[in-house]
Design a protein around this motif. Structure first.
Motif, PDB file in Angstrom:
ATOM      1  N   ARG A 252       0.837  -1.207   0.000  1.00  0.00           N
ATOM      2  CA  ARG A 252       0.000   0.000   0.000  1.00  0.00           C
ATOM      3  C   ARG A 252       0.872   1.257   0.000  1.00  0.00           C
ATOM      4  NH1 ARG A 252      -5.310  -0.248   3.899  1.00  0.00           N
ATOM      5  NH2 ARG A 252      -6.326  -2.100   3.051  1.00  0.00           N
ATOM      6  N   GLU A 253       1.941   1.228   0.785  1.00  0.00           N
ATOM      7  CA  GLU A 253       2.859   2.374   0.854  1.00  0.00           C
ATOM      8  C   GLU A 253       3.464   2.641  -0.526  1.00  0.00           C
ATOM      9  OE1 GLU A 253       3.842   4.344   3.577  1.00  0.00           O
ATOM     10  OE2 GLU A 253       2.135   3.441   4.576  1.00  0.00           O
ATOM     11  N   GLN A 254       3.914   1.581  -1.169  1.00  0.00           N
ATOM     12  CA  GLN A 254       4.540   1.732  -2.474  1.00  0.00           C
ATOM     13  C   GLN A 254       3.550   2.244  -3.521  1.00  0.00           C
ATOM     14  OE1 GLN A 254       5.999  -2.250  -2.964  1.00  0.00           O
ATOM     15  NE2 GLN A 254       7.729  -1.945  -1.576  1.00  0.00           N
ATOM     16  N   GLU A 255       2.339   1.725  -3.491  1.00  0.00           N
ATOM     17  CA  GLU A 255       1.320   2.166  -4.445  1.00  0.00           C
ATOM     18  C   GLU A 255       0.965   3.631  -4.226  1.00  0.00           C
ATOM     19  OE1 GLU A 255      -1.831  -0.560  -3.735  1.00  0.00           O
ATOM     20  OE2 GLU A 255      -0.849  -2.241  -4.765  1.00  0.00           O
ATOM     21  N   ALA A 256       0.882   4.049  -2.951  1.00  0.00           N
ATOM     22  CA  ALA A 256       0.590   5.454  -2.654  1.00  0.00           C
ATOM     23  C   ALA A 256       1.713   6.355  -3.129  1.00  0.00           C
ATOM     24  CB  ALA A 256       0.364   5.633  -1.153  1.00  0.00           C
ATOM     25  N   ALA A 257       2.961   5.895  -2.966  1.00  0.00           N
ATOM     26  CA  ALA A 257       4.110   6.693  -3.399  1.00  0.00           C
ATOM     27  C   ALA A 257       4.133   6.838  -4.915  1.00  0.00           C
ATOM     28  CB  ALA A 257       5.404   6.043  -2.908  1.00  0.00           C
ATOM     29  N   VAL A 258       3.835   5.744  -5.628  1.00  0.00           N
ATOM     30  CA  VAL A 258       3.802   5.796  -7.087  1.00  0.00           C
ATOM     31  C   VAL A 258       2.697   6.734  -7.567  1.00  0.00           C
ATOM     32  CG1 VAL A 258       3.296   4.453  -9.167  1.00  0.00           C
ATOM     33  CG2 VAL A 258       4.827   3.526  -7.420  1.00  0.00           C
ATOM     34  N   ALA A 259       1.523   6.669  -6.911  1.00  0.00           N
ATOM     35  CA  ALA A 259       0.406   7.539  -7.291  1.00  0.00           C
ATOM     36  C   ALA A 259       0.763   9.007  -7.074  1.00  0.00           C
ATOM     37  CB  ALA A 259      -0.834   7.171  -6.487  1.00  0.00           C
ATOM     38  N   ALA A 260       1.437   9.295  -5.965  1.00  0.00           N
ATOM     39  CA  ALA A 260       1.830  10.673  -5.670  1.00  0.00           C
ATOM     40  C   ALA A 260       2.842  11.184  -6.695  1.00  0.00           C
ATOM     41  CB  ALA A 260       2.411  10.756  -4.258  1.00  0.00           C
ATOM     42  N   GLU A 261       3.780  10.329  -7.085  1.00  0.00           N
ATOM     43  CA  GLU A 261       4.777  10.718  -8.084  1.00  0.00           C
ATOM     44  C   GLU A 261       4.125  10.983  -9.434  1.00  0.00           C
ATOM     45  OE1 GLU A 261       7.686   7.664  -8.175  1.00  0.00           O
ATOM     46  OE2 GLU A 261       8.522   8.146  -6.188  1.00  0.00           O
ATOM     47  N   SER A 262       3.104  10.209  -9.749  1.00  0.00           N
ATOM     48  CA  SER A 262       2.399  10.386 -11.022  1.00  0.00           C
ATOM     49  C   SER A 262       1.690  11.731 -11.072  1.00  0.00           C
ATOM     50  CB  SER A 262       1.379   9.258 -11.223  1.00  0.00           C
ATOM     51  OG  SER A 262       2.011   8.011 -11.252  1.00  0.00           O
ATOM     52  N   VAL A 263       1.096  12.117  -9.942  1.00  0.00           N
ATOM     53  CA  VAL A 263       0.421  13.413  -9.864  1.00  0.00           C
ATOM     54  C   VAL A 263       1.419  14.544 -10.042  1.00  0.00           C
ATOM     55  CG1 VAL A 263      -0.835  14.981  -8.335  1.00  0.00           C
ATOM     56  CG2 VAL A 263      -1.476  12.567  -8.446  1.00  0.00           C
ATOM     57  N   VAL A 264       2.555  14.439  -9.356  1.00  0.00           N
ATOM     58  CA  VAL A 264       3.580  15.485  -9.453  1.00  0.00           C
ATOM     59  C   VAL A 264       4.129  15.567 -10.866  1.00  0.00           C
ATOM     60  CG1 VAL A 264       5.896  16.150  -8.690  1.00  0.00           C
ATOM     61  CG2 VAL A 264       4.223  15.334  -7.018  1.00  0.00           C
ATOM     62  N   ALA A 265       4.354  14.411 -11.492  1.00  0.00           N
ATOM     63  CA  ALA A 265       4.893  14.387 -12.851  1.00  0.00           C
ATOM     64  C   ALA A 265       3.915  14.978 -13.855  1.00  0.00           C
ATOM     65  CB  ALA A 265       5.242  12.956 -13.245  1.00  0.00           C
ATOM     66  N   ALA A 266       2.623  14.853 -13.602  1.00  0.00           N
ATOM     67  CA  ALA A 266       1.612  15.345 -14.534  1.00  0.00           C
ATOM     68  C   ALA A 266       1.422  16.851 -14.442  1.00  0.00           C
ATOM     69  CB  ALA A 266       0.280  14.648 -14.282  1.00  0.00           C
ATOM     70  N   GLU A 267       1.753  17.450 -13.316  1.00  0.00           N
ATOM     71  CA  GLU A 267       1.495  18.878 -13.111  1.00  0.00           C
ATOM     72  C   GLU A 267       2.224  19.790 -14.086  1.00  0.00           C
ATOM     73  OE1 GLU A 267       2.264  19.529  -9.011  1.00  0.00           O
ATOM     74  OE2 GLU A 267       0.299  18.806  -8.358  1.00  0.00           O
ATOM     75  N   PRO A 268       3.527  19.586 -14.355  1.00  0.00           N
ATOM     76  CA  PRO A 268       4.207  20.485 -15.299  1.00  0.00           C
ATOM     77  C   PRO A 268       3.602  20.452 -16.693  1.00  0.00           C
ATOM     78  CG  PRO A 268       5.778  19.228 -13.999  1.00  0.00           C
ATOM     79  CD  PRO A 268       4.437  18.633 -13.739  1.00  0.00           C
ATOM     80  N   SER A 269       3.237  19.231 -17.166  1.00  0.00           N
ATOM     81  CA  SER A 269       2.667  19.134 -18.521  1.00  0.00           C
ATOM     82  C   SER A 269       1.322  19.848 -18.588  1.00  0.00           C
ATOM     83  CB  SER A 269       2.511  17.669 -18.925  1.00  0.00           C
ATOM     84  OG  SER A 269       1.651  17.001 -18.013  1.00  0.00           O
ATOM     85  N   MET A 270       0.550  19.794 -17.502  1.00  0.00           N
ATOM     86  CA  MET A 270      -0.735  20.474 -17.485  1.00  0.00           C
ATOM     87  C   MET A 270      -0.519  21.982 -17.529  1.00  0.00           C
ATOM     88  SD  MET A 270      -2.741  18.159 -14.644  1.00  0.00           S
ATOM     89  CE  MET A 270      -4.173  19.243 -14.658  1.00  0.00           C
ATOM     90  N   GLU A 271       0.497  22.442 -16.792  1.00  0.00           N
ATOM     91  CA  GLU A 271       0.780  23.878 -16.780  1.00  0.00           C
ATOM     92  C   GLU A 271       1.209  24.352 -18.152  1.00  0.00           C
ATOM     93  OE1 GLU A 271       3.648  24.566 -13.773  1.00  0.00           O
ATOM     94  OE2 GLU A 271       2.284  24.119 -12.111  1.00  0.00           O
ATOM     95  N   SER A 272       2.058  23.514 -18.811  1.00  0.00           N
ATOM     96  CA  SER A 272       2.530  23.916 -20.152  1.00  0.00           C
ATOM     97  C   SER A 272       1.385  23.947 -21.147  1.00  0.00           C
ATOM     98  CB  SER A 272       3.616  22.945 -20.630  1.00  0.00           C
ATOM     99  OG  SER A 272       3.091  21.638 -20.725  1.00  0.00           O
TER     100      SER A 272
END
Length: 277
Positions: A252-272
Motif C-alpha cells: 500500500r505504501e509503495q502504491e501510494a508513493a507511485v500515485a503521488a509521483e504520477s500526480v507530481v509528474a503530470a502537473e508540469p505538462s498540465m501547466e505547459s
C-alpha cells in the motif's frame, strides 16, 4: 519518509497489542527500520518484546512528562529486531501530571520529530480507552490501524472510534486518517463473523485489509515467552498472517508513493498545456 501509525481501539481484547508486536517484528524481518511505542500502562507490548517492564530505569513516561530524549529511553527488542519505547505502570500517572501542561496532546508528536529518516515505521500501541494517552498517539500519527473482532459490539465501538478520529483530524491533526481495519481472531465458520466482515467491507471498502488474523494458539502463547510469534513459531498460521499483513502494508505504501509521483509528474505538462492555450 517515516510512517507513523497508531494502533487503536477503545475496546479491549481485540488483539491490539498482539498486532503491534507481531507487525513490528514482521516489518523488521522484511529489513524495515521499526520503532514500537508502548503507550499502554499495562506494558504488555514491552513484555511481549522481551523487555522486563519491572526493571526499566526510564520509560515513555519520562518522555511525555519530563521531555527525556527519545534516544536515551529507546531499547532494542532482543529477538524482535525492532526498537521499543517501553512502558510500565508509571504511565498511569502521566495523564494527571500533564494536566495544565501546554500542548499536552502533542508531547509524543514532539518527541518523535527526530525520528524522520531513522525509522521507516513507527507503531504506537494505544491503551484501550479514549484518554490523553490515546490522544497523544492520534496526534502523533498520520494513520490509524484499527484491529477489531467481527462481532456485534465491535461495530458499536468502531463508530465511536471513527468519530474520535474525525474530531482529532478537524481540531489538531489534519493529516490523520484511517489507515485500515484489521479483522482479528477471525473464524470464517462463524456466520456472525462473515456478516460483520461483509458490513465492514461495504462501509470501508479497500480500507479493510485483505489479510485476516485467525484465532491461533501460538499467537496467544508467544507473549509469555517474551517473543513475537514469528520468532516463537514462524510457521504458525498467526505468524504467517502477520507477515502477510506487513507485506500488504508495504505494498500500500509503495502504491501510494507511485500515485503521488504520477500526480507530481503530470502537473508540469498540465501547466505547459495551459500556457500554450
Amino acid at each position: 519518509m517515516t510512517r507513523i501509525l497508531a494502533i487503536a481501539n477503545q475496546k479491549g481484547g481485540v488483539g491490539k497489542t498482539t498486532t503491534c508486536v507481531n507487525l513490528a517484528a514482521a516489518l523488521a524481518a522484511m529489513k524495515r527500520r521499526v520503532l514500537l511505542v508502548d503507550l499502554d500502562p499495562q506494558g504488555n507490548a514491552t513484555m511481549g518484546s522481551g523487555i522486563d517492564k519491572y526493571e526499566l530505569e526510564q520509560s515513555v513516561y519520562d518522555v511525555l512528562v519530563d521531555s527525556a530524549p527519545l534516544a536515551s529511553v529507546v531499547q532494542r527488542s532482543p529477538e524482535g529486531g525492532y526498537d521499543l519505547l517501553p512502558a510500565n505502570g508509571d504511565l498511569t500517572a502521566a495523564e494527571v501530571e500533564l494536566v495544565g501542561t501546554e500542548h499536552k496532546e502533542r508531547r509524543l508528536a514532539e518527541s518523535l520529530t527526530g525520528c524522520e529518516g531513522r525509522y521507516e515505521f513507527v507503531l504506537i500501541d494505544c491503551p484501550p480507552s479514549l484518554n490523553m494517552l490515546t490522544l497523544n498517539g492520534l496526534v502523533a500519527a498520520s494513520g490509524v490501524l484499527i484491529p477489531m473482532q467481527c462481532e456485534y459490539y465491535a461495530l458499536e465501538g468502531l463508530s465511536a472510534l471513527v468519530d474520535t478520529i474525525q474530531a482529532v483530524a478537524r481540531s489538531v491533526n489534519p493529516a490523520l486518517q484511517i489507515e485500515g481495519l484489521l479483522r482479528t481472531m477471525y473464524d470464517p465458520r462463524n456466520s456472525l463473523t462473515n456478516e460483520v466482515s461483509r458490513q465492514l467491507q461495504e462501509h470501508f471498502g479497500e480500507r479493510v485489509y485483505r489479510t485476516v488474523i485467525p484465532r491461533n494458539v501460538r499467537l496467544a502463547e508467544a507473549p509469555s515467552y517474551g517473543l513475537p510469534a514469528i520468532q516463537y513459531d514462524g510457521k504458525s498460521r498467526g505468524a504467517q498472517a502477520y507477515l502477510a499483513l506487513a507485506g500488504e502494508l508495504t505494498r500500500r505504501e509503495q502504491e501510494a508513493a507511485v500515485a503521488a509521483e504520477s500526480v507530481v509528474a503530470a502537473e508540469p505538462s498540465m501547466e505547459s498545456q495551459n500556457h500554450v492555450s
